[in-house]
Design an enzyme around this catalytic site. Sequence first.
Site, PDB file in Angstrom:
ATOM      1  N   GLU A 222      -7.821  -4.331  -0.509  1.00 40.31           N
ATOM      2  CA  GLU A 222      -6.858  -3.829  -1.584  1.00 40.31           C
ATOM      3  C   GLU A 222      -5.960  -3.885  -1.101  1.00 40.31           C
ATOM      4  O   GLU A 222      -4.893  -4.032  -2.105  1.00 40.31           O
ATOM      5  CB  GLU A 222      -7.636  -2.317  -1.590  1.00 40.31           C
ATOM      6  CG  GLU A 222      -6.947  -1.718  -2.812  1.00 40.31           C
ATOM      7  CD  GLU A 222      -5.504  -1.017  -2.676  1.00 40.31           C
ATOM      8  OE1 GLU A 222      -4.920  -0.746  -3.702  1.00 40.31           O
ATOM      9  OE2 GLU A 222      -5.042  -0.943  -1.467  1.00 40.31           O
ATOM     10  N   HIS A 323       2.605   4.896   2.374  1.00 32.14           N
ATOM     11  CA  HIS A 323       2.813   3.824   3.259  1.00 32.14           C
ATOM     12  C   HIS A 323       3.744   4.183   4.667  1.00 32.14           C
ATOM     13  O   HIS A 323       4.181   3.366   5.431  1.00 32.14           O
ATOM     14  CB  HIS A 323       3.171   2.608   2.485  1.00 32.14           C
ATOM     15  CG  HIS A 323       2.244   2.042   1.817  1.00 32.14           C
ATOM     16  ND1 HIS A 323       2.681   0.475   1.298  1.00 32.14           N
ATOM     17  CD2 HIS A 323       1.149   2.294   1.454  1.00 32.14           C
ATOM     18  CE1 HIS A 323       1.630   0.208   0.654  1.00 32.14           C
ATOM     19  NE2 HIS A 323       0.470   1.132   0.539  1.00 32.14           N
TER      20      HIS A 323
END
Length: 345
Positions: A222, A323
């Site tokens: 992904e 992230h």
Amino acid sequence: METKEYIDYIIDELKKITAIDSPTGFTKEVADFVVGEYKKLGYDAKLTQKGGVFVDLGGKDKEDGLVLAAHIDTLGGIVKEVKSNGRLKLSPLGGMNANNAEAENVTIHTRFDGEYTGTLQLTNASVHVNGEYDDTKRTWDVMEVVIDEDTKSKEDTDKLGIMVGDFICFNPRTTITKSGYIKSRFLDDKLSVGILLGYAKYLKDNKITPSRRIYNHITVYEEVGHGGAASIPEGVTEMISVDMGCVGEGLNCTEKQVSICAKDSRGPYNYDVVTKMIKISKENNIDFAVDIYPFYGSDVDVALSAGYDIKHGLIGAGVYASHGYERSHIDGVTNTFRLLIEYCK
């Protein structure tokens, strides 16, 4: 509805899953683990050819099937170069950012010679030596992995069995605070994998057969844009990506809510699906927010691009500092779990 048992299970699974390194392209160990967890619950989970996990949760109407997708691949690095000083230059995997990876402990997975540890540092990282430390822009070109071995040359590192193409995995540092905050790298999207396992457990424990066929697809790749591009069975009419909900300036969601995405950088989500999610949340006092994600793409975006004729939606527990070293909250997990249960009835 009493959810504590399932939230405890989800958090326990999260801890186990984040403890297994799985940067995109290096996911076999964690996929095998997740298969085993589904089998413990009584499901016939299988690996896809790409290495993801696919599970049929049961349900009556196979011509109106629903896929719930989450991903277990994460950010990371791969050895790009063994430098003359024996240290390693990296190429990032996914959206790993040098700014928030600096000074993180890492594990180096060699192909044939075991594992080594190290630390990602700015080149010439000593503040007392490097007069340009503050002014140096952090990019991957100026970062290096300092290996925790006595290696001072390329030849020394070569002898350890470390080579170009070896995977570099960053320490997740998973922590659950007394106030219910969940802090870890890679909550995107291992937290949602835990939530889907919790939903599967809920169905099995309560002997629930959904009115429509429901599948779980735990994808890989992904983070590089093709996780959800395959493995959707015939008869599926809808796919929901259970991924991280965005938290940040200009958005509504907090870590304690379930985020319902109306649009991401690829475009709007299905109007009827989004409307139904909002309606259900309001009717069941589920704490939610609707947001537009400015820099985001999901597994269901990819499925549509691959040509599947399906309705699509995206939800997830709110996650801050995406992230990076991410943060969510048990309340956000609970609200996401409750919305899944009500939506899939």
